[in-house]
Motif scaffolding. Structure first.
Motif, mmCIF file in Angstrom:
data_model
loop_
_atom_site.group_PDB
_atom_site.id
_atom_site.type_symbol
_atom_site.label_atom_id
_atom_site.label_comp_id
_atom_site.label_asym_id
_atom_site.label_seq_id
_atom_site.Cartn_x
_atom_site.Cartn_y
_atom_site.Cartn_z
ATOM 1 N N THR A 1 23.511 9.276 -49.303
ATOM 2 C CA THR A 1 22.303 9.066 -48.515
ATOM 3 C C THR A 1 22.552 8.068 -47.388
ATOM 4 O O THR A 1 21.787 8.006 -46.438
ATOM 5 C CB THR A 1 21.142 8.547 -49.393
ATOM 6 N N SER B 1 21.865 15.399 -47.927
ATOM 7 C CA SER B 1 20.970 14.326 -48.380
ATOM 8 C C SER B 1 21.092 13.074 -47.523
ATOM 9 O O SER B 1 20.373 12.095 -47.745
ATOM 10 C CB SER B 1 21.273 13.967 -49.844
ATOM 11 N N GLN C 1 20.666 10.177 -45.012
ATOM 12 C CA GLN C 1 19.502 9.648 -44.312
ATOM 13 C C GLN C 1 19.869 8.599 -43.266
ATOM 14 O O GLN C 1 19.153 8.447 -42.275
ATOM 15 C CB GLN C 1 18.518 9.037 -45.318
ATOM 16 N N ARG C 2 20.967 7.883 -43.468
ATOM 17 C CA ARG C 2 21.356 6.829 -42.522
ATOM 18 C C ARG C 2 22.850 6.908 -42.258
ATOM 19 O O ARG C 2 23.646 7.008 -43.189
ATOM 20 C CB ARG C 2 20.968 5.449 -43.065
ATOM 21 N N LYS D 1 17.855 15.754 -43.291
ATOM 22 C CA LYS D 1 17.020 14.634 -43.724
ATOM 23 C C LYS D 1 17.347 13.331 -43.010
ATOM 24 O O LYS D 1 16.770 12.290 -43.327
ATOM 25 C CB LYS D 1 17.159 14.425 -45.238
ATOM 26 N N ARG E 1 17.464 10.113 -40.898
ATOM 27 C CA ARG E 1 16.384 9.296 -40.340
ATOM 28 C C ARG E 1 16.887 8.232 -39.365
ATOM 29 O O ARG E 1 16.126 7.762 -38.523
ATOM 30 C CB ARG E 1 15.599 8.612 -41.478
ATOM 31 N N TYR F 1 13.133 14.594 -38.991
ATOM 32 C CA TYR F 1 12.787 13.304 -39.601
ATOM 33 C C TYR F 1 13.486 12.119 -38.940
ATOM 34 O O TYR F 1 13.314 10.986 -39.388
ATOM 35 C CB TYR F 1 13.128 13.334 -41.095
#
Length: 367
Positions: free
Chosen positions: A231, A253, A255-256, A277, A279, A300
């Motif tokens: 993630t 998965s 996110q960063r 996903k 972000r 997102y």
């Protein structure tokens, strides 16, 4: 509760240069440790909300130069050259950071089957015996940063949740190095001389981790076959020159993503297709000449750092999709300062999908 543990471990992962871990603060903040300690006593009334209730009965048998309390052994900053002998069997946390230990021998931690956390940061450890961590099924935290290790220790306990090997001399990650480590939340490998050629095919096979950091190394490209469970991925302060479409295909998965302070000149179209996903992306302090393609398809994405590049033009659809409903979350931060782009030439609709006008940083940030 798992989220709280991850937050605690991530805080510890950003301690460079060496900063001692405050063991008592760690214990207070780590609720999962409290829960595991309480599992040993099924006959009490469950009222274990204070560490004062834990056993102190081994204090009189504390090894020389150490302090023992509440099943915790603290021996930091004592100039120790080896692991103390006769560590009480019911110890759950050992603090040996900032000493002069050079080797972890086979029987140094023998019989410590309840050990939960082991801090060995800032020693001179160059060798770890292959059987040093045997029978440590409850070990969750193992920090070996700031040592002299040239390889990843063999036979690591499968239940580890935080493994830190920051700032050693590790140049090779062999196949199956983390085999079976399905509970790993944080893997820190930064500040090691790791090049792409040193990461063997299958190095991350049969493992799962949420947070991986290989910053300050010798990478010239994004490593292949990274764990699909990720993630958060940190590859900053390397020598990566370009991003390709296949680099993140498995990381659905994610996110960063940190890729700042590299040498990235080119981002292939479709590079972020496999990260629906995502972000937050850090691509600042690189050599980009244009906004990476495909950002307007990321539903997102909220934070995009592009400052300190060579971007001279920003298109009206570089960040926002043509259909407003296609964007699920608005941008809260877009940084474009320290680029040669003439911000007064950027069309007003370019930032139509931001949360507020303060979300965009242009020019030199002067008011």
């Amino acid at each position: 509760m798992k989220a709280l543990l991850l937050l605690t471990l991530l805080t510890l992962c950003h301690t460079k240069p060496y900063k001692p871990i405050n063991v008592m603060d760690f214990m207070k903040n780590n609720e999962i440790m409290q829960q595991d300690l309480g599992d040993d006593d099924d006959d009490d009334d469950g009222d274990d909300d204070d560490y004062a209730e834990y056993d102190d009965n081994f204090v009189s048998d504390c090894p020389e130069w150490c302090r023992c309390s509440k099943r915790v052994l603290q021996c930091s900053d004592q100039g120790l050259t080896k692991v103390p002998k006769d560590i009480p069997a019911n110890t759950v946390l050992i603090d040996l950071q900032n000493n002069d230990i050079t080797e972890i021998k086979e029987d140094d931690f023998k019989g410590l089957v309840n050990l939960y956390a082991l801090f060995l940061l800032n020693n001179q450890i160059s060798k770890v015996h292959p059987k040093a961590f045997r029978n440590m099924d409850k070990l969750k935290i193992l920090h070996l940063s700031y040592n002299e290790l040239t390889q990843i220790p063999d036979n690591l306990p499968k239940g580890i949740q935080s493994l830190r090997l920051h700032d050693n001399k590790i140049s090779r990650i062999p196949k199956g190095a983390f085999k079976g480590m399905q509970d790993l939340n944080v893997l820190e490998l930064s500040a090691n001389p790791i090049a792409n050629s040193g990461i063997e095919p299958g190095a991350f096979d049969d493992m799962a981790t949420l947070y991986l950091r290989i910053a300050e190394s010798k990478l010239t490209a994004v490593p292949k076959d990274l764990p699909s469970s990720l993630t958060e991925l940190h590859l900053d302060y390397n020598k990566i020159g370009k991003l390709e479409a296949e680099d993140f295909l498995r990381l659905r998965s994610l996110q960063r993503l940190w890729l700042d302070f590299n040498q990235i000149k080119y981002v292939e179209n479709g590079t972020f297709t496999g990260t629906p996903k995502i972000r937050e992306i850090h691509l600042d302090n690189n050599k980009l000449k244009k906004v990476p393609p495909g950002l307007n398809t990321l539903k997102y994405l909220q934070v995009m750092y592009l400052h300190a590049n060579s971007i001279s033009y920003v298109g009206v659809n570089d960040f926002c999709p043509s259909r407003a409903r296609a964007k699920k979350t608005l941008f809260t931060r877009i940084s474009l300062f320290a680029n040669p782009v003439k911000y007064w030439e950027i069309q007003p609709p370019t930032f139509r999908c931001i949360s507020s006008r303060n979300a965009v940083q242009l020019g030199n940030q002067r008011k």
